[in-house]
Design a protein around this motif. Sequence first.
Motif, PDB file in Angstrom:
ATOM      1  N   UNK A  56     -26.717  18.900  49.645  1.00 14.92           N
ATOM      2  CA  UNK A  56     -27.323  18.536  48.375  1.00 14.92           C
ATOM      3  C   UNK A  56     -26.333  18.192  47.273  1.00 14.92           C
ATOM      4  N   UNK A  57     -25.042  18.293  47.538  1.00 11.66           N
ATOM      5  CA  UNK A  57     -24.024  18.042  46.518  1.00 11.66           C
ATOM      6  C   UNK A  57     -23.569  16.580  46.575  1.00 11.66           C
ATOM      7  N   UNK A  58     -23.504  15.939  45.438  1.00 11.92           N
ATOM      8  CA  UNK A  58     -23.013  14.563  45.369  1.00 11.92           C
ATOM      9  C   UNK A  58     -21.501  14.542  45.623  1.00 11.92           C
ATOM     10  N   UNK A  59     -20.979  13.505  46.297  1.00 16.32           N
ATOM     11  CA  UNK A  59     -19.541  13.459  46.594  1.00 16.32           C
ATOM     12  C   UNK A  59     -18.646  13.586  45.356  1.00 16.32           C
ATOM     13  N   UNK A  60     -19.002  12.929  44.261  1.00 14.82           N
ATOM     14  CA  UNK A  60     -18.169  13.023  43.048  1.00 14.82           C
ATOM     15  C   UNK A  60     -18.169  14.447  42.507  1.00 14.82           C
ATOM     16  N   UNK A  61     -19.315  15.131  42.557  1.00 13.84           N
ATOM     17  CA  UNK A  61     -19.367  16.524  42.123  1.00 13.84           C
ATOM     18  C   UNK A  61     -18.518  17.399  43.043  1.00 13.84           C
ATOM     19  N   UNK A  62     -18.524  17.085  44.327  1.00 12.08           N
ATOM     20  CA  UNK A  62     -17.719  17.845  45.287  1.00 12.08           C
ATOM     21  C   UNK A  62     -16.248  17.759  44.939  1.00 12.08           C
ATOM     22  N   UNK A  63     -15.760  16.559  44.639  1.00 11.54           N
ATOM     23  CA  UNK A  63     -14.321  16.429  44.388  1.00 11.54           C
ATOM     24  C   UNK A  63     -13.927  17.107  43.093  1.00 11.54           C
ATOM     25  N   UNK A  64     -14.773  17.055  42.078  1.00 14.83           N
ATOM     26  CA  UNK A  64     -14.477  17.772  40.827  1.00 14.83           C
ATOM     27  C   UNK A  64     -14.385  19.271  41.112  1.00 14.83           C
ATOM     28  N   UNK A  65     -15.332  19.795  41.896  1.00 15.68           N
ATOM     29  CA  UNK A  65     -15.329  21.214  42.258  1.00 15.68           C
ATOM     30  C   UNK A  65     -14.084  21.578  43.054  1.00 15.68           C
ATOM     31  N   UNK A  66     -13.763  20.770  44.080  1.00 16.90           N
ATOM     32  CA  UNK A  66     -12.617  21.069  44.940  1.00 16.90           C
ATOM     33  C   UNK A  66     -11.303  21.065  44.152  1.00 16.90           C
ATOM     34  N   UNK A  67     -11.109  20.076  43.286  1.00 18.55           N
ATOM     35  CA  UNK A  67      -9.876  20.020  42.493  1.00 18.55           C
ATOM     36  C   UNK A  67      -9.778  21.258  41.612  1.00 18.55           C
ATOM     37  N   UNK A  68     -10.866  21.636  40.958  1.00 13.70           N
ATOM     38  CA  UNK A  68     -10.874  22.834  40.098  1.00 13.70           C
ATOM     39  C   UNK A  68     -10.599  24.093  40.924  1.00 13.70           C
ATOM     40  N   UNK A  69     -11.312  24.250  42.053  1.00 20.65           N
ATOM     41  CA  UNK A  69     -11.149  25.456  42.872  1.00 20.65           C
ATOM     42  C   UNK A  69      -9.730  25.608  43.412  1.00 20.65           C
ATOM     43  N   UNK A  70      -9.123  24.500  43.828  1.00 20.75           N
ATOM     44  CA  UNK A  70      -7.819  24.579  44.478  1.00 20.75           C
ATOM     45  C   UNK A  70      -6.642  24.557  43.508  1.00 20.75           C
ATOM     46  N   UNK A  71      -6.802  23.897  42.333  1.00 23.66           N
ATOM     47  CA  UNK A  71      -5.646  23.678  41.457  1.00 23.66           C
ATOM     48  C   UNK A  71      -5.840  24.118  40.016  1.00 23.66           C
ATOM     49  N   UNK A  72      -7.047  24.491  39.601  1.00 20.40           N
ATOM     50  CA  UNK A  72      -7.398  24.834  38.224  1.00 20.40           C
ATOM     51  C   UNK A  72      -7.340  23.633  37.287  1.00 20.40           C
ATOM     52  N   UNK A  73      -7.202  22.430  37.833  1.00 21.78           N
ATOM     53  CA  UNK A  73      -7.198  21.209  37.023  1.00 21.78           C
ATOM     54  C   UNK A  73      -8.623  20.687  36.917  1.00 21.78           C
ATOM     55  N   UNK A  74      -9.016  20.324  35.712  1.00 24.74           N
ATOM     56  CA  UNK A  74     -10.306  19.659  35.474  1.00 24.74           C
ATOM     57  C   UNK A  74     -10.067  18.160  35.577  1.00 24.74           C
ATOM     58  N   UNK A  75     -10.938  17.469  36.283  1.00 27.28           N
ATOM     59  CA  UNK A  75     -10.758  16.027  36.442  1.00 27.28           C
ATOM     60  C   UNK A  75     -12.092  15.312  36.348  1.00 27.28           C
ATOM     61  N   UNK A  76     -12.017  13.996  36.141  1.00 24.26           N
ATOM     62  CA  UNK A  76     -13.205  13.153  36.200  1.00 24.26           C
ATOM     63  C   UNK A  76     -12.928  12.032  37.197  1.00 24.26           C
ATOM     64  N   UNK A  77     -13.877  11.760  38.085  1.00 23.47           N
ATOM     65  CA  UNK A  77     -13.707  10.644  39.024  1.00 23.47           C
ATOM     66  C   UNK A  77     -13.808   9.323  38.261  1.00 23.47           C
TER      67      UNK A  77
END
Length: 171
Positions: A56-77
């Motif tokens: 149910x997760x959109x790919x762009x939401x997934x990458x924002x979550x993964x970057x935050x979880x792994x690196x603590x960096x907030x990003x926008x696709x």
Amino acid sequence: MATPEFIRAIRATAGQQLLFLPGVSAVVFDDEERVLLARRADTGRWAIIGGIAEPGEQPADTIVREVREETAVECVPERIISVQGLEPIRYPNGDRCQFMDISFRCRAVGGEARVNDDESLEVGWFAQDDLPSLEEFAVQRIKRAAQEGPAWFAYDVPAGGAPAPEGPPPG
């Protein structure tokens, strides 16, 4: 790497058969056009950030979550840079997977790069002309993200079909 709970549930009934899974990856740039990389705990190699979409997760939401979880960096696709089915892999425990990778160019908008979970040994920003040793697949995605243009995708031309799109060869 932590196996998502939904995959553990599938494996309980599917065993080790090949699973086709939705993967995402990100080439994240900062204001100096440096690339965010993490040195993976499972292989010890530097890599771009990636992960598996939850149901149910959109790919762009997934990458924002993964970057935050792994690196603590907030990003926008910003845009999709490539879509590619990867070769099947077999994990040491015998499980087999094949990922459909959607790669995004992202822009860092906050946070301080640091190890933020157990998936990475180190996290850091690297100038594009001073990258650590990376797998060729990561290098190709970084090059595509640094260039303007449409998303790259693999395309096998059927006999008598339309010509393949212009672009770099699969990486």
